[in-house]
Design a protein around this motif. Structure first.
Motif, PDB file in Angstrom:
ATOM      1  N   PRO A  20      -7.651 -41.246  30.478  1.00 36.72           N
ATOM      2  CA  PRO A  20      -6.863 -41.895  31.533  1.00 36.72           C
ATOM      3  C   PRO A  20      -5.374 -41.686  31.310  1.00 36.72           C
ATOM      4  O   PRO A  20      -4.882 -41.793  30.187  1.00 36.72           O
ATOM      5  CB  PRO A  20      -7.232 -43.372  31.389  1.00 36.72           C
ATOM      6  N   LEU A  21      -4.638 -41.382  32.360  1.00 38.02           N
ATOM      7  CA  LEU A  21      -3.188 -41.208  32.268  1.00 38.02           C
ATOM      8  C   LEU A  21      -2.524 -42.549  32.579  1.00 38.02           C
ATOM      9  O   LEU A  21      -1.891 -42.739  33.620  1.00 38.02           O
ATOM     10  CB  LEU A  21      -2.731 -40.114  33.219  1.00 38.02           C
ATOM     11  N   ASP A  22      -2.673 -43.477  31.647  1.00 42.79           N
ATOM     12  CA  ASP A  22      -2.193 -44.846  31.856  1.00 42.79           C
ATOM     13  C   ASP A  22      -1.087 -45.235  30.881  1.00 42.79           C
ATOM     14  O   ASP A  22      -0.722 -46.401  30.774  1.00 42.79           O
ATOM     15  CB  ASP A  22      -3.352 -45.840  31.729  1.00 42.79           C
ATOM     16  N   GLY A  23      -0.556 -44.247  30.153  1.00 39.26           N
ATOM     17  CA  GLY A  23       0.531 -44.533  29.226  1.00 39.26           C
ATOM     18  C   GLY A  23       0.092 -45.023  27.866  1.00 39.26           C
ATOM     19  O   GLY A  23       0.928 -45.228  26.985  1.00 39.26           O
ATOM     20  N   ALA A  24      -1.199 -45.208  27.657  1.00 40.10           N
ATOM     21  CA  ALA A  24      -1.703 -45.628  26.352  1.00 40.10           C
ATOM     22  C   ALA A  24      -1.998 -44.375  25.528  1.00 40.10           C
ATOM     23  O   ALA A  24      -2.957 -43.657  25.814  1.00 40.10           O
ATOM     24  CB  ALA A  24      -2.961 -46.476  26.502  1.00 40.10           C
ATOM     25  N   ILE A  25      -1.179 -44.110  24.527  1.00 42.01           N
ATOM     26  CA  ILE A  25      -1.276 -42.865  23.762  1.00 42.01           C
ATOM     27  C   ILE A  25      -1.337 -43.205  22.276  1.00 42.01           C
ATOM     28  O   ILE A  25      -0.327 -43.578  21.675  1.00 42.01           O
ATOM     29  CB  ILE A  25      -0.065 -41.950  24.046  1.00 42.01           C
ATOM     30  N   ASP A  26      -2.506 -43.089  21.690  1.00 41.52           N
ATOM     31  CA  ASP A  26      -2.666 -43.395  20.269  1.00 41.52           C
ATOM     32  C   ASP A  26      -2.116 -42.283  19.389  1.00 41.52           C
ATOM     33  O   ASP A  26      -1.553 -42.544  18.332  1.00 41.52           O
ATOM     34  CB  ASP A  26      -4.141 -43.644  19.933  1.00 41.52           C
ATOM     35  N   SER A  27      -2.320 -41.043  19.794  1.00 44.31           N
ATOM     36  CA  SER A  27      -1.817 -39.902  19.043  1.00 44.31           C
ATOM     37  C   SER A  27      -1.796 -38.698  19.969  1.00 44.31           C
ATOM     38  O   SER A  27      -2.303 -38.747  21.098  1.00 44.31           O
ATOM     39  CB  SER A  27      -2.693 -39.599  17.824  1.00 44.31           C
ATOM     40  N   GLN A  28      -1.244 -37.587  19.488  1.00 47.04           N
ATOM     41  CA  GLN A  28      -1.194 -36.391  20.317  1.00 47.04           C
ATOM     42  C   GLN A  28      -2.579 -35.825  20.590  1.00 47.04           C
ATOM     43  O   GLN A  28      -2.762 -35.021  21.506  1.00 47.04           O
ATOM     44  CB  GLN A  28      -0.330 -35.323  19.661  1.00 47.04           C
ATOM     45  N   TRP A  29      -3.554 -36.249  19.803  1.00 48.83           N
ATOM     46  CA  TRP A  29      -4.905 -35.712  19.984  1.00 48.83           C
ATOM     47  C   TRP A  29      -5.601 -36.300  21.208  1.00 48.83           C
ATOM     48  O   TRP A  29      -6.720 -35.911  21.535  1.00 48.83           O
ATOM     49  CB  TRP A  29      -5.715 -35.889  18.707  1.00 48.83           C
ATOM     50  N   LYS A  30      -4.913 -37.194  21.918  1.00 51.21           N
ATOM     51  CA  LYS A  30      -5.384 -37.569  23.244  1.00 51.21           C
ATOM     52  C   LYS A  30      -5.471 -36.328  24.125  1.00 51.21           C
ATOM     53  O   LYS A  30      -6.303 -36.257  25.035  1.00 51.21           O
ATOM     54  CB  LYS A  30      -4.442 -38.595  23.872  1.00 51.21           C
ATOM     55  N   TYR A  31      -4.609 -35.346  23.842  1.00 52.52           N
ATOM     56  CA  TYR A  31      -4.534 -34.122  24.638  1.00 52.52           C
ATOM     57  C   TYR A  31      -5.259 -32.969  23.947  1.00 52.52           C
ATOM     58  O   TYR A  31      -4.908 -31.802  24.148  1.00 52.52           O
ATOM     59  CB  TYR A  31      -3.071 -33.760  24.883  1.00 52.52           C
ATOM     60  N   ARG A  32      -6.288 -33.283  23.207  1.00 49.20           N
ATOM     61  CA  ARG A  32      -7.010 -32.258  22.464  1.00 49.20           C
ATOM     62  C   ARG A  32      -7.486 -31.137  23.390  1.00 49.20           C
ATOM     63  O   ARG A  32      -7.503 -29.970  22.997  1.00 49.20           O
ATOM     64  CB  ARG A  32      -8.196 -32.867  21.725  1.00 49.20           C
ATOM     65  N   ALA A  33      -7.883 -31.458  24.602  1.00 50.69           N
ATOM     66  CA  ALA A  33      -8.373 -30.433  25.526  1.00 50.69           C
ATOM     67  C   ALA A  33      -7.323 -29.364  25.786  1.00 50.69           C
ATOM     68  O   ALA A  33      -7.664 -28.227  26.132  1.00 50.69           O
ATOM     69  CB  ALA A  33      -8.797 -31.078  26.846  1.00 50.69           C
ATOM     70  N   PHE A  34      -6.038 -29.701  25.594  1.00 49.57           N
ATOM     71  CA  PHE A  34      -4.951 -28.753  25.827  1.00 49.57           C
ATOM     72  C   PHE A  34      -4.562 -27.979  24.570  1.00 49.57           C
ATOM     73  O   PHE A  34      -3.762 -27.040  24.664  1.00 49.57           O
ATOM     74  CB  PHE A  34      -3.708 -29.499  26.327  1.00 49.57           C
ATOM     75  N   LEU A  35      -5.093 -28.371  23.422  1.00 49.96           N
ATOM     76  CA  LEU A  35      -4.637 -27.774  22.173  1.00 49.96           C
ATOM     77  C   LEU A  35      -5.524 -26.602  21.759  1.00 49.96           C
ATOM     78  O   LEU A  35      -6.742 -26.630  21.963  1.00 49.96           O
ATOM     79  CB  LEU A  35      -4.606 -28.838  21.073  1.00 49.96           C
ATOM     80  N   PRO A  36      -4.933 -25.571  21.157  1.00 51.84           N
ATOM     81  CA  PRO A  36      -5.672 -24.340  20.851  1.00 51.84           C
ATOM     82  C   PRO A  36      -6.466 -24.427  19.558  1.00 51.84           C
ATOM     83  O   PRO A  36      -6.209 -23.701  18.590  1.00 51.84           O
ATOM     84  CB  PRO A  36      -4.544 -23.301  20.753  1.00 51.84           C
ATOM     85  N   VAL A  37      -7.431 -25.333  19.539  1.00 52.73           N
ATOM     86  CA  VAL A  37      -8.293 -25.489  18.365  1.00 52.73           C
ATOM     87  C   VAL A  37      -9.751 -25.381  18.798  1.00 52.73           C
ATOM     88  O   VAL A  37     -10.094 -25.618  19.959  1.00 52.73           O
ATOM     89  CB  VAL A  37      -8.035 -26.833  17.655  1.00 52.73           C
ATOM     90  N   GLU A  38     -10.588 -25.011  17.848  1.00 56.78           N
ATOM     91  CA  GLU A  38     -12.016 -24.896  18.134  1.00 56.78           C
ATOM     92  C   GLU A  38     -12.619 -26.256  18.498  1.00 56.78           C
ATOM     93  O   GLU A  38     -12.170 -27.293  18.011  1.00 56.78           O
ATOM     94  CB  GLU A  38     -12.749 -24.331  16.914  1.00 56.78           C
ATOM     95  N   ALA A  39     -13.630 -26.228  19.336  1.00 55.79           N
ATOM     96  CA  ALA A  39     -14.255 -27.470  19.777  1.00 55.79           C
ATOM     97  C   ALA A  39     -14.816 -28.269  18.614  1.00 55.79           C
ATOM     98  O   ALA A  39     -14.797 -29.503  18.629  1.00 55.79           O
ATOM     99  CB  ALA A  39     -15.361 -27.155  20.786  1.00 55.79           C
ATOM    100  N   GLU A  40     -15.321 -27.555  17.586  1.00 55.94           N
ATOM    101  CA  GLU A  40     -15.926 -28.245  16.452  1.00 55.94           C
ATOM    102  C   GLU A  40     -14.940 -28.538  15.321  1.00 55.94           C
ATOM    103  O   GLU A  40     -15.309 -29.096  14.284  1.00 55.94           O
ATOM    104  CB  GLU A  40     -17.089 -27.417  15.892  1.00 55.94           C
ATOM    105  N   ALA A  41     -13.668 -28.185  15.502  1.00 60.33           N
ATOM    106  CA  ALA A  41     -12.677 -28.372  14.443  1.00 60.33           C
ATOM    107  C   ALA A  41     -12.449 -29.859  14.165  1.00 60.33           C
ATOM    108  O   ALA A  41     -12.432 -30.688  15.088  1.00 60.33           O
ATOM    109  CB  ALA A  41     -11.359 -27.713  14.832  1.00 60.33           C
ATOM    110  N   ASP A  42     -12.276 -30.171  12.897  1.00 60.36           N
ATOM    111  CA  ASP A  42     -11.932 -31.525  12.486  1.00 60.36           C
ATOM    112  C   ASP A  42     -10.422 -31.569  12.302  1.00 60.36           C
ATOM    113  O   ASP A  42      -9.911 -31.029  11.315  1.00 60.36           O
ATOM    114  CB  ASP A  42     -12.642 -31.864  11.177  1.00 60.36           C
ATOM    115  N   PRO A  43      -9.664 -32.162  13.208  1.00 59.93           N
ATOM    116  CA  PRO A  43      -8.204 -32.094  13.118  1.00 59.93           C
ATOM    117  C   PRO A  43      -7.678 -32.698  11.816  1.00 59.93           C
ATOM    118  O   PRO A  43      -8.168 -33.728  11.344  1.00 59.93           O
ATOM    119  CB  PRO A  43      -7.739 -32.922  14.321  1.00 59.93           C
TER     120      PRO A  43
END
Length: 409
Positions: A51-74
């Motif tokens: 949800p784009l409601d301003g509640a952001i715990d960390s940048q990994w809220k946007y994981r879908a936009f980040l260039p990492v493997e789906a199974e990667a453990d950040p």
């Protein structure tokens, strides 16, 4: 990484496999062939269900936009999700509607944590054992912290005049800190040579294409936090150029996808002792490659991301300004005494740039502005003392206190 299309050279458009370790385009000598990560946004939008409601715990809220493997453990320390603060007192002094994004609240005290988290996560994907970078201090501390978290060996190259406070952090994190007898640019060149010879994974945001992708989450956050009231201006300091490029890319993506209705104009601010991006943007004939400024985090004589930074300024309809060291230290003090935000010199540089832009009519009275503070003042106590002044010494006697404040009593 089916959501990542390619690594594309910003100079010649050549494309490379994002699953292969590559830093720059080989069609260009040196490190001028900077690569841009390109995406399949249909896949990203399909996966992004936050949800784009301003509640952001960390940048990994946007994981879908980040260039990492789906199974990667950040590899994460909880970076991102930093506050966007109203700044009414400073805004009134500068006659603008002002907010401050305080990225000095990140785990190691700097915006670069956004990039380091992605970098170390990518290092694991590439089966690296050692991570490295060159730094004036902040990237060193940031990478070392995330390397410790991810159980990597970390080897850092810093110029001999890097602030002690910034070197204490990577040493505590267990990194090997190598003080190079020379400038940041010489430390950078040595880090690149070591990468080539020893195969270490290089975090240098100036060339590692995945670094800007982590930094662009500050743009995602700002877009989400200002939905319905996008600021007229977004202000960043510029060193290598990757931070302003990343912030613009993230905000622009959300606008392109219809998450926000418009984008801000970007104001890039450099110290006049390290002005290469500013000079290139304004098409000066003589671009000075020497760097000398109190704002060590942006003291870069040969920026590697000039093309991306200038593209962000141009595409947004923005511009670049210069400030001197006196302006920067005054801004550090001004930010602290008006809003209680403690920034290192580079973090306060955008405030100095905003003041410059107001005085020169670039930013109009009453316009809305967001300043991004990239690092905490705890990074450079010596400069903070220059900005804040001296401690007043008194005797242990109440009369001395009374004498000092007699007019108020």
């Amino acid at each position: 990484m089916d959501h990542v299309d390619s690594l594309e050279c910003v100079r010649c458009g050549a494309e490379y496999d994002p699953n292969q370790l590559r830093y720059t385009c080989p069609n260009h000598p040196g490190v001028t062939g900077i690569l841009e990560v390109t995406y399949d946004y249909d896949i990203i939008v399909d996966r992004f269900d936050e949800p784009l409601d301003g509640a952001i715990d960390s940048q990994w809220k946007y994981r879908a936009f980040l260039p990492v493997e789906a199974e990667a453990d950040p590899v994460t320390l909880g970076e991102g999700g930093t506050p966007l603060l109203s700044a009414p007192q400073l805004g009134a002094e500068l006659d603008v509607d002002l907010h401050i994004k305080d990225d000095g609240r990140n785990p190691t005290g700097v915006l670069k944590d956004r990039a380091s988290s992605v970098s170390v996560t990518k290092a694991a994907e590439f089966d690296a054992d050692v991570v490295t970078c060159a730094s004036t201090g902040n990237a060193a501390a940031s990478l070392a912290g995330f390397a410790a978290r991810g159980d990597f060996d970390c080897r850092i190259f810093v110029p001999e005049d890097a602030p002690e406070e910034k070197l204490a952090q990577p040493l505590v994190y267990g990194a090997d800190v190598l003080g190079v007898q020379g400038s940041y640019d010489e430390a950078y060149d040595l880090s690149m040579e070591a990468t080539d010879r020893f195969g270490w994974y290089n975090r240098n945001a100036a060339v590692n294409p995945f670094q800007v992708e982590g930094k662009r989450t500050v743009g995602h956050e700002l877009a989400e936090e200002t939905r319905g009231a996008v600021p007229d201006w977004l202000v960043f300091a510029m060193g290598d150029g990757c931070t302003i490029a990343g912030g613009w890319k993230g905000f622009r993506e959300f606008a392109d996808l219809g998450f926000v209705e418009e984008t801000p104009r970007m104001l890039g601010v450099q110290a006049d002792g390290a002005s290469a991006i500013h000079d290139a943007f304004h098409e000066f004939d003589d671009v000075d490659a020497v760097a000398d400024t109190v704002a060590d985090s942006i003291s870069v004589g040969r920026p590697r991301n000039t093309v991306k930074a200038c593209s962000a300024l141009e595409a947004s309809g923005g511009t670049a300004v210069l400030v001197d060291d006196t302006d920067i230290l005054e801004a550090e003090s001004l930010l602290g005494r008006t809003e209680g935000i403690y920034a290192e010199p580079a973090g306060a540089t955008p405030v100095a740039g905003l003041r410059n832009a107001r005085e020169n009519g670039i930013i109009e009275p009453g316009e809305s502005v967001v300043v991004v503070v990239t690092g905490t003042g705890l990074k450079d106590a010596a400069s903070a003392m220059r900005a804040g002044g001296n401690v007043d010494t008194i005797a242990p006697a109440i009369d001395d206190v009374a004498d000092r404040y007699s007019a108020d009593l």
